[in-house]
Design an enzyme around this catalytic site. Structure first.
Site, PDB file in Angstrom:
ATOM      1  N   SER A 165      -9.861   4.044 -20.187  1.00 56.01           N
ATOM      2  CA  SER A 165     -10.393   4.448 -21.497  1.00 56.01           C
ATOM      3  C   SER A 165      -9.262   4.301 -22.498  1.00 56.01           C
ATOM      4  O   SER A 165      -8.167   4.818 -22.274  1.00 56.01           O
ATOM      5  CB  SER A 165     -10.831   5.908 -21.458  1.00 56.01           C
ATOM      6  OG  SER A 165     -11.642   6.133 -20.354  1.00 56.01           O
ATOM      7  N   CYS A 187     -14.975  13.511 -20.456  1.00 57.55           N
ATOM      8  CA  CYS A 187     -14.238  12.403 -19.843  1.00 57.55           C
ATOM      9  C   CYS A 187     -13.320  12.917 -18.746  1.00 57.55           C
ATOM     10  O   CYS A 187     -12.686  13.962 -18.896  1.00 57.55           O
ATOM     11  CB  CYS A 187     -13.417  11.664 -20.900  1.00 57.55           C
ATOM     12  SG  CYS A 187     -12.518  10.283 -20.191  1.00 57.55           S
ATOM     13  N   ASP A 227     -17.894   9.717 -19.918  1.00 62.35           N
ATOM     14  CA  ASP A 227     -17.016   8.586 -19.597  1.00 62.35           C
ATOM     15  C   ASP A 227     -16.221   9.070 -18.385  1.00 62.35           C
ATOM     16  O   ASP A 227     -15.127   9.584 -18.525  1.00 62.35           O
ATOM     17  CB  ASP A 227     -16.093   8.306 -20.794  1.00 62.35           C
ATOM     18  CG  ASP A 227     -15.137   7.162 -20.525  1.00 62.35           C
ATOM     19  OD1 ASP A 227     -15.314   6.452 -19.520  1.00 62.35           O
ATOM     20  OD2 ASP A 227     -14.193   6.990 -21.311  1.00 62.35           O
ATOM     21  N   TRP A 229     -15.022   8.947 -14.139  1.00 64.02           N
ATOM     22  CA  TRP A 229     -14.512   8.059 -13.099  1.00 64.02           C
ATOM     23  C   TRP A 229     -14.418   8.792 -11.785  1.00 64.02           C
ATOM     24  O   TRP A 229     -14.134   9.983 -11.759  1.00 64.02           O
ATOM     25  CB  TRP A 229     -13.092   7.585 -13.478  1.00 64.02           C
ATOM     26  CG  TRP A 229     -12.978   7.093 -14.872  1.00 64.02           C
ATOM     27  CD1 TRP A 229     -13.022   7.839 -16.015  1.00 64.02           C
ATOM     28  CD2 TRP A 229     -12.786   5.734 -15.290  1.00 64.02           C
ATOM     29  NE1 TRP A 229     -12.881   7.019 -17.112  1.00 64.02           N
ATOM     30  CE2 TRP A 229     -12.731   5.738 -16.689  1.00 64.02           C
ATOM     31  CE3 TRP A 229     -12.649   4.535 -14.594  1.00 64.02           C
ATOM     32  CZ2 TRP A 229     -12.552   4.571 -17.418  1.00 64.02           C
ATOM     33  CZ3 TRP A 229     -12.471   3.385 -15.321  1.00 64.02           C
ATOM     34  CH2 TRP A 229     -12.423   3.400 -16.723  1.00 64.02           C
TER      35      TRP A 229
HETATM   36  P1  NAP Z   1      -5.560  16.293 -12.815  1.00 62.76           P
HETATM   37  O1  NAP Z   1      -4.258  16.406 -13.494  1.00 62.76           O
HETATM   38  O2  NAP Z   1      -5.603  16.234 -11.349  1.00 62.76           O
HETATM   39  O3  NAP Z   1      -6.505  17.472 -13.236  1.00 62.76           O
HETATM   40  C1  NAP Z   1      -6.542  17.965 -14.551  1.00 62.76           C
HETATM   41  C2  NAP Z   1      -6.937  19.412 -14.533  1.00 62.76           C
HETATM   42  O4  NAP Z   1      -8.275  19.528 -14.095  1.00 62.76           O
HETATM   43  C3  NAP Z   1      -6.090  20.219 -13.591  1.00 62.76           C
HETATM   44  O5  NAP Z   1      -5.723  21.394 -14.229  1.00 62.76           O
HETATM   45  C4  NAP Z   1      -7.027  20.480 -12.434  1.00 62.76           C
HETATM   46  O6  NAP Z   1      -6.729  21.697 -11.794  1.00 62.76           O
HETATM   47  C5  NAP Z   1      -8.316  20.586 -13.161  1.00 62.76           C
HETATM   48  N1  NAP Z   1      -9.495  20.543 -12.298  1.00 62.76           N
HETATM   49  C6  NAP Z   1      -9.578  20.316 -10.967  1.00 62.76           C
HETATM   50  N2  NAP Z   1     -10.844  20.432 -10.543  1.00 62.76           N
HETATM   51  C7  NAP Z   1     -11.581  20.737 -11.626  1.00 62.76           C
HETATM   52  C8  NAP Z   1     -12.954  21.003 -11.818  1.00 62.76           C
HETATM   53  N3  NAP Z   1     -13.836  20.933 -10.835  1.00 62.76           N
HETATM   54  N4  NAP Z   1     -13.357  21.291 -13.056  1.00 62.76           N
HETATM   55  C9  NAP Z   1     -12.526  21.339 -14.075  1.00 62.76           C
HETATM   56  N5  NAP Z   1     -11.205  21.142 -13.955  1.00 62.76           N
HETATM   57  C10 NAP Z   1     -10.741  20.824 -12.738  1.00 62.76           C
HETATM   58  O7  NAP Z   1      -6.329  15.096 -13.440  1.00 62.76           O
HETATM   59  P2  NAP Z   1      -5.897  13.561 -13.512  1.00 62.76           P
HETATM   60  O8  NAP Z   1      -4.922  13.292 -12.414  1.00 62.76           O
HETATM   61  O9  NAP Z   1      -5.525  13.242 -14.879  1.00 62.76           O
HETATM   62  O10 NAP Z   1      -7.223  12.881 -13.182  1.00 62.76           O
HETATM   63  C11 NAP Z   1      -8.409  13.215 -13.845  1.00 62.76           C
HETATM   64  C12 NAP Z   1      -9.495  12.215 -13.556  1.00 62.76           C
HETATM   65  O11 NAP Z   1      -9.801  11.507 -14.732  1.00 62.76           O
HETATM   66  C13 NAP Z   1      -9.160  11.176 -12.525  1.00 62.76           C
HETATM   67  O12 NAP Z   1     -10.249  11.056 -11.652  1.00 62.76           O
HETATM   68  C14 NAP Z   1      -9.010   9.884 -13.356  1.00 62.76           C
HETATM   69  O13 NAP Z   1      -9.359   8.731 -12.618  1.00 62.76           O
HETATM   70  C15 NAP Z   1      -9.978  10.128 -14.439  1.00 62.76           C
HETATM   71  N6  NAP Z   1      -9.889   9.379 -15.698  1.00 62.76           N
HETATM   72  C16 NAP Z   1      -8.882   8.560 -16.079  1.00 62.76           C
HETATM   73  C17 NAP Z   1      -8.930   7.923 -17.302  1.00 62.76           C
HETATM   74  C18 NAP Z   1      -7.891   7.002 -17.777  1.00 62.76           C
HETATM   75  O14 NAP Z   1      -8.164   6.215 -18.660  1.00 62.76           O
HETATM   76  N7  NAP Z   1      -6.732   7.075 -17.292  1.00 62.76           N
HETATM   77  C19 NAP Z   1      -9.967   8.113 -18.135  1.00 62.76           C
HETATM   78  C20 NAP Z   1     -10.948   8.954 -17.739  1.00 62.76           C
HETATM   79  C21 NAP Z   1     -10.893   9.574 -16.536  1.00 62.76           C
HETATM   80  P3  NAP Z   1      -6.106  21.848 -10.310  1.00 62.76           P
HETATM   81  O15 NAP Z   1      -5.539  20.537  -9.926  1.00 62.76           O
HETATM   82  O16 NAP Z   1      -5.067  22.906 -10.469  1.00 62.76           O
HETATM   83  O17 NAP Z   1      -7.217  22.304  -9.444  1.00 62.76           O
END
Ligand code: NAP
Length: 684
Positions: free
Chosen positions: A463, A636, A681, A683
């Site tokens: 994104s 997202c 949006d 993933w």
């Molecule tokens: P992350 O750092 O692992 O998680 C972000 C926050 O969300 C953490 O505080 C986590 O808490 C919390 N969380 C865990 N389970 C949750 C739930 N069920 N409901 C609400 N919050 C929750 O996230 P990330 O590593 O950035 O990854 C997030 C996701 O977004 C991935 O799957 C990625 O592929 C996707 N994504 C990426 C893009 C991009 O362009 N890069 C765009 C859109 C989406 P805890 O870990 O403490 O449980």
């Protein structure tokens, strides 16, 4: 032209002045003059028209070299010409559906059918009713669902055709396998629609709709479906399976002796030398080499690497809107490529071409050829993900130890034992092709066959984390580097994120690092009216598109527009660790662009605090925004858990504050979705 030189002697006979004219007897009678004028007129006409056609001929000739040979757009004619009776169409975005189609078409001859796989975008799909002209014919559709229940790009026209046309498909036999993901709201929408619609139009379903779930085990779903599908085909057409399980090569290896290195592909996706002479428009076949202008780490602590990249697109004529996606073509890890070469005793720099044995096929090579094994393994083939069962099946013949041969074949079978083994040994253990080769030392395939079998390395979508209005020459990416330990003790490294992480802005030799990319339009859009409130929910890297939204809302504000409430729910682990874009967000808040910044720090206290907990806290205000103020909701990030939990929270809010029953609440949110006021949006 009009001087007509060859007529001159007639008009001014050299004899004329010297010969005494016969008295009273004019040289030409009126009739002579009339006939003469007629001849002259006809000659002039002939001459002019001749000139005209002479002028057009070179024009035509000049054009011929650049006109590519006409492709066959009639799959019916092609099937008749090549004596096929089964066509397998794919609606494919990431290549999996295309791969499945290829496998079905190839399997066909084992079951008494003659198959070909086809891209619906390349053929005139309105010919589908004509399939009945071919005896014992069958059309199979492997349809992936993309985004929020959408068709893939290459199936869009076919989807429109199905919707708009009521053509009679009487006598057309069909079967559909859908590729979807259960974590998404519209699971397998395309597969379901195609299956239902073809029947409505009068087609005959030969076997039940298959629904692959990528959240579970798509490969297993496909193998199981196939296992039932073929007997159904045999029964329907009264044909017998040949039982012939021998592997059939689709491509032949050609090692050219006389090589012009200028004609060898070095990683281009389409046109040879397209990276040297870049020409817009840029797309999947013709990506733009954007220079990396910024590459910085976003998190202050923790063992992960979260990054912000800025790709310079100035001069590319690429336009984008906030909410769009950027596709990036990654490059495989050199060490994996070298190790594969080593294990297979191959000279990776050999120039080769893999040529389709089926000369009628539109796909001449599995990847751009001629090229070297090194380029193929580096740029064109997926060597990081666990191989699919058909790859294991075909490789089995190269295992010298019968036990290994047996294991590989078993994993490709539909038996419960085989499926279990494939799940645990390949998928759960995240064994890529290198790990398979390493852990089965008796397995020694030829490198060309391996290159034929491996799937294509796909572009990765992110994104866009910027606004095209504010930064028209820059595309930003926010991503987390994927890296974890597998159960075999290996480190799994995500291809694209690790490659991006190592992109230094200016390399040692002074060159700027580049990334092949293009932009893909999305439906994730800010409301048309800036005065509508927006509620954005994006934990982790899910913040990405909202950085673009915020820049754009700020820009609108600067233009003096009436910008409605702009609310963000962000979530991260710890305030001092991964509060992404903290400074920028606080500045947006100070400037009044961000009217409310809610951050859930999940690990800064005893119990977890997530975005949905904060949503719940503000339920009255949120309900007012949604129900009376026309707010647009955006989510997202993670599809599997977060997006679902957040949606359930909105149901709760509608029930608790809006006084709706659960069924009404679900219908309410669904309606918001169809109105484009609840957008995802996500993933997985
Ligand atoms: P992350 O750092 O692992 O998680 C972000 C926050 O969300 C953490 O505080 C986590 O808490 C919390 N969380 C865990 N389970 C949750 C739930 N069920 N409901 C609400 N919050 C929750 O996230 P990330 O590593 O950035 O990854 C997030 C996701 O977004 C991935 O799957 C990625 O592929 C996707 N994504 C990426 C893009 C991009 O362009 N890069 C765009 C859109 C989406 P805890 O870990 O403490 O449980």
């Amino acid at each position: 032209v009009l001087s007509l030189p060859w007529l001159q002697p007639v008009l001014t006979s050299p004899e004329g002045p010297d010969v005494a004219p016969v008295e009273e007897e004019p040289l030409f009678t009126n009739l002579d003059i009339f006939l003469f004028s007629l001849i002259v007129g006809l000659l002039v006409y002939w001459f002019l028209s001749r000139k005209k056609s002479e002028e057009t001929i070179p024009e035509f000739k000049r054009l011929t070299p650049v006109v590519t040979p006409q492709r066959e757009t009639s799959f019916i004619e092609k099937m008749k010409k090549t004596n096929r009776n089964m066509v397998v169409f794919y609606g494919s975005q990431t290549g999996t559906a295309e791969e499945f189609c290829g496998r079905l078409a190839k399997d066909a001859q084992r079951y008494g059918m003659r198959g070909m796989s086809a891209d619906p975008e390349e053929y005139d799909m309105s010919e589908l009713p004509r399939l009945a002209e071919i005896d014992n014919s069958l059309a199979v559709f492997c349809m992936a669902t993309y985004g929020e229940g959408d068709p893939t790009d290459n199936a869009q026209d076919f989807y429109d055709w199905m919707q708009e046309n009521g053509e009679d498909l009487k006598g057309v036999n069909f079967a559909v396998f859908g590729l979807g993901n259960k974590t998404y709201e519209h699971f397998n929408a395309m597969g379901k629609y195609t299956d239902k619609r073809l029947e409505e139009l009068g087609g005959k379903r030969i076997y039940d709709l298959g629904m692959g779930d990528d959240d579970g085990n798509l490969e297993e779903d496909f193998v199981s479906w196939k296992e039932q599908f073929w007997p159904a085909v045999c029964e329907h057409f009264g044909v017998e399976a040949t039982g012939d399980d021998t592997s059939i090569r689709q491509y032949e290896l050609v090692v050219p002796t006389d090589i012009n290195m200028n004609k060898v592909y070095t990683g281009e996706m389409g046109r040879l030398k397209s990276f040297e002479t870049q020409k817009p428009p840029f797309d999947a076949k013709n990506p733009y080499l954007a220079t990396v202008a910024v590459n910085r780490q976003l998190n202050q602590a923790g063992d992960r690497h979260l990054m912000h990249l800025e790709l310079d697109i100035s001069g590319s004529k690429i336009r984008y809107d906030s909410g769009d996606h950027v596709a990036v073509y990654p490059v495989n890890d050199v060490s994996i490529v070298n190790r594969i070469g080593q294990i297979l005793d191959a000279d990776l720099d050999t120039v080769i071409s893999l040529n389709n044995l089926d000369e009628e096929s539109n796909k001449k090579h599995p990847f751009p050829c001629p090229t070297t094994y090194r380029t193929a393994l580096t740029h064109y083939l997926d060597i990081t993900n666990p191989p699919r069962t058909n790859v294991l099946f075909e490789l089995a013949q190269y295992a010298t130890d019968p036990k290994d041969q047996d294991t590989l074949r078993k994993m490709a079978s539909a038996s419960p034992e085989g499926k279990g083994l494939y799940q645990s040994w390949v998928l759960d253990a995240q064994r890529n092709i290198l790990a398979v080769l390493e852990d089965m030392p008796s397995l020694h395939p030829t490198i060309d066959h391996l290159c034929e079998l491996l799937p294509r390395l796909q572009a990765r979508y992110y994104s866009i984390a910027s606004s095209g209005k504010v930064y028209p020459t820059m595309v930003s990416i926010c991503a987390v580097v994927v890296e974890f330990q597998t159960s075999t003790g290996r480190t799994f490294k995500g291809v694209a994120t690790n490659w991006l992480k190592n992109k230094v802005v200016v390399t040692d030799n002074g060159h700027k690092a580049t990334v092949p990319m293009y932009v893909r339009k999305s439906q994730f859009r800010l409301p048309f009216k800036a005065s509508n409130p927006v509620v954005m929910i994006g934990p982790g890297t899910g913040i990405a598109p909202f950085m673009g939204f915020l820049q754009e809302r700020g820009w609108m504000k600067e233009q003096g527009k009436d910008v409605g409430e702009t609310i963000l729910y962000f979530g991260c682990r710890r305030r001092n660790e991964d509060f992404l874009y903290q400074q920028e967000l606080e500045e947006f808040e100070k400037a009044g662009v961000l009217t409310q910044l809610n951050v859930a720090f999940s690990r800064d206290q005893e119990g977890k605090v997530y975005v949905q907990h904060l949503l719940k806290k503000n339920k009255e205000h949120l309900w007012k925004l949604i129900h009376t103020d026309n707010a647009h909701i955006y989510i997202c990030g993670d599809a599997r858990n977060m997006a679902r939990d957040v949606q359930n929270t909105f149901y709760d809010i509608a029930e608790e504050v809006g006084g709706l029953t659960h069924t009404q609440a679900v219908a309410y949110i669904k309606k918001l979705m169809t109105k484009g006021r609840y957008s995802l949006d996500v993933w997985s």
